[in-house]
Enzyme design. Structure first.
Site, PDB file in Angstrom:
ATOM      1  CB  SER A  27      -3.419   9.940  -1.779  1.00 30.71           C
ATOM      2  OG  SER A  27      -2.643  10.861  -2.529  1.00 30.71           O
ATOM      3  CG  ASN A 115       4.383   9.037 -12.351  1.00 30.66           C
ATOM      4  OD1 ASN A 115       3.456   9.427 -11.643  1.00 30.66           O
ATOM      5  ND2 ASN A 115       4.221   8.714 -13.620  1.00 30.66           N
ATOM      6  CG  HIS A 161       4.445 -32.922  19.608  1.00 26.30           C
ATOM      7  ND1 HIS A 161       4.078 -33.041  18.298  1.00 26.30           N
ATOM      8  CD2 HIS A 161       5.698 -33.433  19.696  1.00 26.30           C
ATOM      9  CE1 HIS A 161       5.050 -33.628  17.619  1.00 26.30           C
ATOM     10  NE2 HIS A 161       6.053 -33.861  18.439  1.00 26.30           N
ATOM     11  CB  SER A 282     -13.425  -9.738  33.519  1.00 24.35           C
ATOM     12  OG  SER A 282     -14.824  -9.924  33.360  1.00 24.35           O
ATOM     13  CE  LYS A 288     -10.389 -14.372  33.202  1.00 24.58           C
ATOM     14  NZ  LYS A 288     -11.306 -14.433  32.052  1.00 24.58           N
ATOM     15  CD  GLU A 295      -5.965 -12.371  25.446  1.00 24.66           C
ATOM     16  OE1 GLU A 295      -6.585 -13.410  25.651  1.00 24.66           O
ATOM     17  OE2 GLU A 295      -6.298 -11.283  25.943  1.00 24.66           O
TER      18      GLU A 295
HETATM   19  N1  ARG Z   1      -0.608  10.295  -4.942  1.00 25.21           N
HETATM   20  C1  ARG Z   1       0.085   9.585  -5.971  1.00 25.21           C
HETATM   21  C2  ARG Z   1       0.588   8.244  -5.455  1.00 25.21           C
HETATM   22  O1  ARG Z   1       0.746   8.100  -4.286  1.00 25.21           O
HETATM   23  C3  ARG Z   1       1.231  10.394  -6.467  1.00 25.21           C
HETATM   24  C4  ARG Z   1       1.641  10.072  -7.852  1.00 25.21           C
HETATM   25  C5  ARG Z   1       0.611  10.483  -8.799  1.00 25.21           C
HETATM   26  N2  ARG Z   1       1.079  10.387 -10.150  1.00 25.21           N
HETATM   27  C6  ARG Z   1       0.219  10.418 -11.152  1.00 25.21           C
HETATM   28  N3  ARG Z   1       0.727  10.374 -12.321  1.00 25.21           N
HETATM   29  N4  ARG Z   1      -1.065  10.501 -10.958  1.00 25.21           N
HETATM   30  O2  ARG Z   1       0.821   7.336  -6.192  1.00 25.21           O
END
Ligand code: ARG
Length: 463
Positions: A27, A115, A161, A282, A288, A295
């Site tokens: 990530s 975590n 409306h 445009s 235009k 938009e």
């Molecule tokens: N990159 C992970 C997330 O965003 C971090 C936590 C990962 N924890 C794990 N036990 N794999 O959730």
């Protein structure tokens, strides 16, 4: 490649991750945005470990100095993240720290898990971004108030409306959107309040075995309190949904604002002239001038709703507590925050550059029987039951349509066919000024109420 890519969990494994799995799993390419937040949380955690006597003051100093040096490096080197390889921002920071201060760096992760770490860093990041969004919402509110002030006496037709209904002050229209943004502000502030709770200390799932004073760590990070349950602490992503749903309604409001302005800027309405600064041409049709900015404001709402829905869907089937699905929370929130940010900034610029074509709007408000309700109200004041007045005025409107004129252009004699309660004073009641003035209950469009509402809006902007 630096050591950044070394796994945090390699001990139990005999084979490296498959490349495709790594690409799928990693990530870092997006969660590097949490870098500063994660460093801040790590500094507080190191201080907490030190206070609990788990690491020495020298070790804590070394960790904190090392972490701050990373922040510095990231600030100075544009390619800091681009050239790095890591699973996620947490492993990246830890690897960089160990690279810098060697073995002492290996003590930082004592008593925490990724975590509770990610939940903490993400909340910190979100808190700053919600604060930034609140500032931008205020900026759009100011633009609306300024636009209202530039055309304080101007009148537009109000529609139901999308048919002309009754005249209102243009400022009334501006302040309608101000009200919506006030509610958005409140929702973002409520989201901030709920998210400002610290999960750090929840460990992986069951809490931590080290005697870290979570309250002190929370205070250091500006959290109002700590999470009360470690299972919930690591798995609660309500704050991401709070943000995206507040953002969704905000985008609904910006989208409706955009839709009104697109209509009003069309030749058919001709009420608003959009500045060149926020319009496009445009490639084919030389004449235009298109309201692209508006938009996009309308179009970008969809992706924010989508993000909100992604989060709800991602969360709904998860067994408690942390599951990797939750890594999907980042991009939804990042994209939402980015979209809301640029949308609010664009909305402010659009409004600051907009002006009302007062004459055209007034002309539209003066034609199409927008004073029919005023005539009915007049008859009620003369003693006729409203339902009968409605019927009589309906007939008068039909008569005027056939004659090709407005109600106020009919002769008194013509009007009296529909009720002999009608007298010469009726014409005073059929003017736009009278129609506006009559709507003087709280929330109405009378000039008196509008002066108050505008003053109240300005006062809110001073807070
Ligand atoms: N990159 C992970 C997330 O965003 C971090 C936590 C990962 N924890 C794990 N036990 N794999 O959730």
């Amino acid at each position: 490649m630096a050591d950044d890519k070394k796994q945090l969990w390699g001990g139990r494994f005999t084979a490296p991750p498959d490349e495709t799995f790594a690409e799928f799993n990693d990530s870092f390419r997006f969660d590097q945005r949490l870098f500063a937040a994660d460093v801040a949380a790590s500094v507080a955690h190191a201080n907490g470990l030190q206070r609990a006597g788990i690491i020495s003051s020298e070790e804590a100093d070394s960790i904190v100095t090392g972490l701050k040096a990373l922040l510095d490096e990231a600030d100075k080197r544009a390619d800091y993240f681009a050239t790095a390889k890591a699973e996620d921002v947490h492993s990246f920071i830890e690897a960089k720290l160990i690279e810098k201060i060697s073995d002492t760096g290996r003590k930082l992760h004592t008593g925490r898990s990724r975590n509770d770490q990610v939940a903490t860093a993400f909340r910190l990041w979100c808190r700053d971004e919600v604060d930034a969004a609140v500032v931008l919402i205020r900026r759009v509110e100011r633009s609306l108030v300024d636009l209202a002030a530039r055309h304080e006496d101007a009148v537009i037709p109000a529609y139901t409306h999308l048919q002309r209904a009754q005249p209102v002050l243009f400022a009334h229209w501006c302040l309608a959107y101000f009200e919506m943004l006030e509610r958005d502000l409140e929702r973002f502030e409520q989201a901030r309040k709920r998210l400002n709770v610290m999960p750090l200390g929840s460990g992986a799932v069951a809490g931590t075995g080290f005697p870290i004073d979570r309250d002190v760590v929370a205070r250091e990070l500006g959290f109002d309190k700590v999470t009360a349950n470690s299972l919930d602490g690591v798995s609660d992503r309500d704050f991401t949904v709070d943000i995206c749903s507040a953002a969704s309604l905000l985008m609904v409001h910006l989208s409706r604002l955009a839709e009104d302005m697109i209509l009003y800027a069309s030749t058919e309405f001709g009420f608003i002239t959009l500045s060149d600064a926020v319009s496009s041409g445009s490639s084919l049709m030389p004449q235009k001038k298109n309201p692209d900015a508006l938009e996009l404001l309308r179009g970008k709402a969809g992706r924010v709703f989508g993000n909100n829905f992604s989060l709800l869907t991602m969360l709904k089937g998860l067994p408690i507590a942390y599951n990797k699905d939750m890594q999907e929370d980042k991009e939804a929130v990042f994209d939402t925050i980015d979209t809301v940010g640029i949308s609010l900034r664009a909305a402010a610029v659009i409004l600051d550059n907009a002006s009302l074509n007062e004459e055209a709007a007034m002309k539209a408000a003066a034609t199409g029987y927008l004073n029919a309700t005023d005539l009915a109200d007049y008859l009620v004041e003369k003693g006729m039951p409203f339902r009968s007045a409605h019927e009589a005025v309906g007939k008068a409107v039909l008569f005027a349509i056939k004659k090709g004129c407005e109600l106020n252009e009919l002769a008194l004699g013509d009007l009296r066919q529909f009720s002999d309660l009608i007298e010469e004073d009726v014409f005073d009641r059929l003017s736009i000024e009278a129609s506006l003035k009559a709507r003087s209950t709280v929330g109405g469009t009378s000039p008196e109420r509008l002066r108050e509402a505008l003053a109240a809006a300005k006062a809110k902007l001073e807070r």
